[in-house]
Write an enzyme that holds these catalytic residues in place. Sequence first.
Site, mmCIF file in Angstrom:
data_model
loop_
_atom_site.group_PDB
_atom_site.id
_atom_site.type_symbol
_atom_site.label_atom_id
_atom_site.label_comp_id
_atom_site.label_asym_id
_atom_site.label_seq_id
_atom_site.Cartn_x
_atom_site.Cartn_y
_atom_site.Cartn_z
ATOM 1 N N ASP A 231 1.215 -1.345 -0.508
ATOM 2 C CA ASP A 231 -0.188 0.172 0.045
ATOM 3 C C ASP A 231 0.992 1.381 -0.208
ATOM 4 O OD1 ASP A 231 -2.680 0.915 0.220
ATOM 5 O OD2 ASP A 231 -1.941 1.687 2.044
ATOM 6 N N GLU B 115 2.137 -0.489 -4.937
ATOM 7 C CA GLU B 115 0.599 1.161 -5.116
ATOM 8 C C GLU B 115 1.338 1.968 -5.207
ATOM 9 O OE1 GLU B 115 -3.018 3.462 -4.119
ATOM 10 O OE2 GLU B 115 -1.335 2.533 -2.681
HETATM 11 C C1 BGC Z 1 -5.547 2.061 -0.342
HETATM 12 C C2 BGC Z 1 -6.367 2.860 0.335
HETATM 13 C C3 BGC Z 1 -6.308 3.950 1.356
HETATM 14 C C4 BGC Z 1 -4.606 3.655 1.274
HETATM 15 C C5 BGC Z 1 -4.268 4.360 2.425
HETATM 16 C C6 BGC Z 1 -4.576 3.381 -0.566
HETATM 17 O O1 BGC Z 1 -4.167 3.739 -1.957
HETATM 18 O O2 BGC Z 1 -5.904 1.601 -1.788
HETATM 19 O O3 BGC Z 1 -7.995 1.965 -0.016
HETATM 20 O O4 BGC Z 1 -7.521 3.755 1.574
HETATM 21 O O5 BGC Z 1 -4.559 3.653 0.792
HETATM 22 O O6 BGC Z 1 -4.037 2.641 3.958
#
Ligand code: BGC
Length: 565
Positions: free
Chosen positions: A223, A281
């Site tokens: 994340d 991500e």
């Molecule tokens: C996740 C989200 C989350 C955020 C904070 C992101 O990019 O995909 O769903 O709210 O990270 O953890």
Amino acid sequence: LRDRAGSRSAGAAGESPAGDWWRRAAVYQIYIRSFADANGDGIGDIDGIRGRLDYLRDLGADAIWITPWYPSPMADGGYDVADYRDIDPMFGSLADAEALVREAHDHGIKVLIDLVPNHTSNRHAWFREAIAAGRGSPERNRYIFRDGRGPGGDEPPNGWPSGFGGSAWERIVEPDGSPGQWYLHWFDVAQPDLNWEDEEVRAEFESILRFWFDRGVDGFRIDVASALVKDPSLPELPLEPPGGGMPDNHPYFDQEGVHDIYRSWRRLAATYTPARVLLGEIHVATAERLVRYLRPDELHGAFNFPFMRTPLEATALRTVIDATLRTHASVGASPTWVLSNHDEIRHATRFGRAYTGIRSRPGDELMPSDLALGRRRSRAAIMLVLALPGCSYLYQGEELGLPEVEDLPGHLRQDPLWEGTGHEIRGRDGCRVPLPWSGEAPPFGFGPPGSVPWLPQPADWVALTAAAEAADPGSMLALYREALRLRRTRPDFAGPTLRWLPSPPGTLLFARGRRMRCAVNFSAQAMPLPAGRSPVLESVPTEAGSLEPDALQPDAAAWFELPEE
Ligand code: BGC
């Protein structure tokens, strides 16, 4: 089916060798709260996933990515983790998780789980210790605490905004009851950011990786992977460049120091057999910056957000596909393709709007959507995605053509964006509505009869249940199953490249391998197709008489083979 799962791991013709399965896998994202509820409490759970492994295998998923399942107060749907080495009781137990991993492997499906290293929950033991231990303590140094500015330290240390609205700083009360320091929370106030300059934080996360790798987990989706390291001087944010986008020298996006973390994790993942996989991500300014995370000693893959944000327009699509392929090839990485996830408006709805890019402005949510058009374009778009070389990510429910649920009552919305922005942004609940599996009325098999899903399902989802679609050869589900099967088994789809072929404006035509061709028509006119081709798959059925024999209708895609030369 058993043969199929078995041959996948054996690396049959046209398939990835077992060791680099992630280079061209179809990864199915499970938003666990909304996938399947085995115990009837209205919330999806691990046993719900265990009960649907046949469905996932029959769909053709090579891997599943499960969103956070750890103990959490659920301030942000589980992205606020209170304990990284356990399972929230609402989802099951550690033993259930281990059983799921085993059973998924028995089905030929790998398991990726979600790691949230940028922040913990404010209920994590570390955060409590940080408050209790006071200023300047090693415990406080695990997070980003600073004194406030102005008289009495009453003002936040800088002007950084939270991604969920308001300031990114919250003031605490010190253990002696006096007004205290401020802590950084880029997301919700319940999600304090960790300090990645702290060696203990680094060691802890390596230990967490080992904990799950030792339990057979095949990898992690990381994340907010590009934002862990903050410029310790915490400067004000630079201005956005004219025309938008990300400025250079951003104090927390894409700091150079973040790469060391992933080099170290890659070394750790490589000590396992088979090697474990790391997917990020990653939001950065350019494709060139993105692939720096994918150098051979860093992450295995990253979500292709620029592709997801591209409207369904041929020139823009070709540009982003070319940039993706070129930059990934430069570091030997495999590209990824994604249309939707748990943070974005479902693409069946997006593609039915005049503006077909991703959610970017609050007002987009209010634009009318022609859902029949959205589904038709979704069929074409997934055929484009699955014809591209690399790895594809599918978000649960897109295979059923589910739309965004846009009329959820405010009092049921749980996304912190809704409250955080004073109801200006409706938030992400509309793409997180529990899946419809079967039956004539809610809960549509999501949970046992009489159970009440945590978000209400629209009554008209009766036509979109997995059972209804499984019985209909013209359904979205049937298209996904067939496209995934062909993608996996046709040797022409196996290579790492594509070759563009001339085609009219507004259309795309490319070759995979020697004979396979993919045509996509996002123009307003029919697209001529070569005579003598053998149809392989069409997004719009070409029943006799419904189509000129050698033309592809607008908002449609076709895979076909050319005869041997
Ligand atoms: C996740 C989200 C989350 C955020 C904070 C992101 O990019 O995909 O769903 O709210 O990270 O953890």
